[in-house]
Design an enzyme around this catalytic site. Structure first.
Site, PDB file in Angstrom:
ATOM      1  N   HIS A  29     -17.723  96.490  67.409  1.00  0.00           N
ATOM      2  CA  HIS A  29     -18.137  97.784  67.103  1.00  0.00           C
ATOM      3  C   HIS A  29     -20.077  97.288  66.561  1.00  0.00           C
ATOM      4  O   HIS A  29     -20.162  96.448  66.794  1.00  0.00           O
ATOM      5  CB  HIS A  29     -17.747  98.890  66.256  1.00  0.00           C
ATOM      6  CG  HIS A  29     -16.576  98.732  66.498  1.00  0.00           C
ATOM      7  ND1 HIS A  29     -16.192  99.572  67.709  1.00  0.00           N
ATOM      8  CD2 HIS A  29     -15.258  98.115  65.826  1.00  0.00           C
ATOM      9  CE1 HIS A  29     -14.798  99.062  67.563  1.00  0.00           C
ATOM     10  NE2 HIS A  29     -13.939  99.344  66.396  1.00  0.00           N
ATOM     11  N   GLU A  82     -15.160  99.873  59.321  1.00  0.00           N
ATOM     12  CA  GLU A  82     -14.566  97.911  60.107  1.00  0.00           C
ATOM     13  C   GLU A  82     -15.668  97.181  60.932  1.00  0.00           C
ATOM     14  O   GLU A  82     -15.872  96.127  60.349  1.00  0.00           O
ATOM     15  CB  GLU A  82     -13.958  98.399  61.455  1.00  0.00           C
ATOM     16  CG  GLU A  82     -13.485  97.230  62.296  1.00  0.00           C
ATOM     17  CD  GLU A  82     -12.951  97.924  63.220  1.00  0.00           C
ATOM     18  OE1 GLU A  82     -12.527  99.386  63.512  1.00  0.00           O
ATOM     19  OE2 GLU A  82     -12.831  97.199  64.451  1.00  0.00           O
ATOM     20  N   HIS A 104     -12.457  92.195  65.144  1.00  0.00           N
ATOM     21  CA  HIS A 104     -12.121  93.704  64.711  1.00  0.00           C
ATOM     22  C   HIS A 104     -10.376  94.301  63.897  1.00  0.00           C
ATOM     23  O   HIS A 104      -9.769  92.598  63.346  1.00  0.00           O
ATOM     24  CB  HIS A 104     -11.206  94.570  65.670  1.00  0.00           C
ATOM     25  CG  HIS A 104     -12.474  94.237  66.892  1.00  0.00           C
ATOM     26  ND1 HIS A 104     -12.839  96.034  67.251  1.00  0.00           N
ATOM     27  CD2 HIS A 104     -12.735  94.554  68.039  1.00  0.00           C
ATOM     28  CE1 HIS A 104     -13.642  95.947  68.738  1.00  0.00           C
ATOM     29  NE2 HIS A 104     -13.970  94.725  68.959  1.00  0.00           N
ATOM     30  N   GLU A 110      -7.112  91.666  65.962  1.00  0.00           N
ATOM     31  CA  GLU A 110      -7.101  92.976  65.387  1.00  0.00           C
ATOM     32  C   GLU A 110      -6.358  92.536  63.804  1.00  0.00           C
ATOM     33  O   GLU A 110      -5.348  91.888  63.576  1.00  0.00           O
ATOM     34  CB  GLU A 110      -6.045  94.009  65.745  1.00  0.00           C
ATOM     35  CG  GLU A 110      -6.440  94.406  66.620  1.00  0.00           C
ATOM     36  CD  GLU A 110      -7.798  95.987  66.921  1.00  0.00           C
ATOM     37  OE1 GLU A 110      -8.365  95.821  65.236  1.00  0.00           O
ATOM     38  OE2 GLU A 110      -8.093  95.985  67.571  1.00  0.00           O
TER      39      GLU A 110
HETATM   40 ZN    ZN Z   1     -12.896  98.082  67.121  1.00  0.00          ZN
END
Ligand code: ZN
Length: 223
Positions: A18, A54, A109, A188
């Site tokens: 992101h 995040e 992430h 993640e």
């Molecule tokens: Zn993400």
């Protein structure tokens, strides 16, 4: 002569997921995501219940990983240079690895899952890479090496993705799909909607331990 720098000579791309800024007109534009399919440039990412975004975790964890990889001799290239800007899009992140002929790409992430009790990390690899079956196999091997090393941190394996393996094969990953020669994975690192995971992700000690785990997994995959 044995080296104390197991990643000397290796270029590793770290992709902090992101971006610091989000603007719908920019982020919703469609970009290539492999095999003739398009995908939004980028999404906003998730956040903790307290509102810690995040992208900020991803950026902080990426810098910790950069320090550790450089300590082990690697040359690190980041796909974004700060935590304030719009972009890059998902396809441009793959291009950073492709044009640098990088040895590995690590995309960082954290997830946001609202089901009660869901926790833990999982590792995504692509089953639809431009580089083909050999690159997909190398990426899966990298995923397993990093998954195994992350077992040394306080973050448990996901209890909601991967049925205990913490591995998630997918074909819809814009950045991973577009890699040509660079094995790559998307981490993640935890569930930001879990208060327990959120506290870990925020902790500098956890970030440092995760950086060492990921870097050790990279070294195992490359040696
Ligand atoms: Zn993400």
């Amino acid at each position: 002569m044995p080296t104390l720098l197991p990643l000397a000579g290796k270029v590793i791309v770290i992709d902090p997921g992101h971006n610091g800024r989000y603007q719908a007109s920019f982020n919703e534009k469609l970009v290539p995501s492999g095999h003739g399919v398009t995908k939004a440039c980028n999404t906003s990412g998730t956040a903790t219940k307290a509102g810690w975004p995040e992208h900020a975790y991803n950026w902080s964890q990426a810098l910790a990983l950069q320090t550790t990889l450089e300590t082990l001799g690697a040359t690190v290239v980041l796909t974004r240079q700060d935590d304030d800007s719009l972009g890059p899009c998902v396809n441009e992140r793959a291009a950073v690895a492709n044009t640098n002929h990088a040895a590995l790409l690590i995309s960082i992430h954290a997830d946001g899952n609202d089901t009660a009790g869901t926790r833990g990390f999982h590792v995504i690899y692509s089953t639809a890479m431009d580089g083909g079956a050999g690159l997909e196999a190398a990426s899966k091997a990298l995923a397993i090496d990093v998954r195994d090393q992350l077992g040394a941190t306080k973050m448990p394996r996901s209890n909601y993705v991967g049925q205990g393996t913490a591995l998630s094969p997918r074909n819809d990953m814009g950045t991973l799909n577009l890699l040509q020669n660079t094995p790559g994975i998307m981490l993640e690192m935890g569930n930001m909607h879990s208060a327990t995971d959120a506290a870990l992700l925020k902790s500098p000690d956890f970030q440092a331990s995760a950086a060492w785990a990921i870097a050790t997994g990279c070294a195992k995959a490359l040696n």
